[in-house]
Design an enzyme around this catalytic site. Structure first.
Site, PDB file in Angstrom:
ATOM      1  N   ARG A 188       0.847  -1.192   0.000  1.00 13.51           N
ATOM      2  CA  ARG A 188       0.000   0.000   0.000  1.00 13.51           C
ATOM      3  C   ARG A 188       0.882   1.242   0.000  1.00 13.51           C
ATOM      4  O   ARG A 188       1.904   1.270   0.665  1.00 13.51           O
ATOM      5  CB  ARG A 188      -0.873   0.007   1.260  1.00 13.51           C
ATOM      6  N   ARG A 199       1.404   8.440   9.713  1.00 14.74           N
ATOM      7  CA  ARG A 199       0.202   7.722  10.168  1.00 14.74           C
ATOM      8  C   ARG A 199       0.267   7.465  11.674  1.00 14.74           C
ATOM      9  O   ARG A 199      -0.747   7.537  12.354  1.00 14.74           O
ATOM     10  CB  ARG A 199       0.061   6.392   9.414  1.00 14.74           C
TER      11      ARG A 199
END
Ligand code: AMP
Length: 226
Positions: A168, A179
């Site tokens: 990803r 993140r």
């Protein structure tokens, strides 16, 4: 699924950092307890593949590891949870809520539907382990199953469905740290949010997949969830 203790269907939130194993455990629980898994990340990735308006809105945020705006996410959840209630289908939320306003909106929508959250389950994994897992994670394009690089290299295809594996964009090094920061700032406060409402349970998320599943099954047994 019916929660015997409260005599109601299961409405579960899975909480944990990116790479904590929420999605994988949600897949295990979905089969064992016959509930639906709603992964907001999978739903958004599908919207991007479909080229839908939602996908176009979400892509920029996701590529940077930022959160999609609360208003968009809450709208989706309102629609989905209403569908599950209409079908009397228990569900697990994987990736929602991610912010305090999302959590407040979720409790409000359940209240409006006249139902209660069964539990918020935190899968607790130390940050160093999250970084290690995310940077070696590969995902199936077809079924979203995730697997990890090992010393023998990756299997070319998904061991679950034979689909193609890919890394990803947001599992690439540059995005991982962002993140984790977004998690600490926006999502970690949900631990005390749900704890204060007596809606939080946690399991140690360190170890093999099966060991962590067994901890969750034991917890559910203890809570009378069948
Ligand atoms: P995940 O697959 O759960 O790691 O989600 C991947 C990305 O989708 C996140 O980094 C966000 O950009 C977006 N996303 C998923 N769920 C939410 C949510 N509840 N609120 C905001 N953004 C979300």
């Amino acid at each position: 699924m019916i929660n015997e203790k409260r005599g109601i269907m299961m409405r579960l939130v899975l909480l944990g950092g990116p790479g904590s194993g929420k999605g994988t455990q949600a897949d295990v629980l979905k089969k064992k307890y016959n509930v639906i898994k709603l992964s907001t990340g999978d739903l958004l990735r599908q919207a991007i593949r479909d080229g839908s308006e939602l996908g176009k809105q979400a892509k920029n945020y996701m590529d940077k590891g930022e959160l999609v705006p609360d208003l968009v996410m809450v709208g989706i959840l309102e629609e989905k949870t209403a569908e599950f209630e209409a079908k009397k289908q228990g569900y697990i939320l994987d990736g929602f809520p991610r912010t305090v306003p999302q959590a407040e909106a979720l409790l409000k929508m359940l209240d409006k539907q006249g139902v209660e959250l069964t539990m918020t389950l935190l899968i607790d994994v130390p940050e160093e382990e999250l970084v290690r897992r995310l940077s070696s994670r590969w995902t199936c394009r077809d079924c979203s199953y995730t697997t990890f690089k090992d010393s023998n290299g990756n299997p070319a295809t998904c061991t679950q469905c034979g689909g193609e594996l890919y890394q990803r964009d947001d599992d690439k090094k540059e995005t991982i740290m962002n993140r984790l920061e977004v998690y600490s700032k926006n999502t970690r406060p949900l631990i005390s949010f749900f704890k204060d409402k007596d809606l939080l349970e946690d399991v140690d998320g360190f170890g093999q997949l099966e060991e962590i599943s067994a901890r969750i099954f034991d917890l559910f047994d203890m809570k009378g969830i069948k």
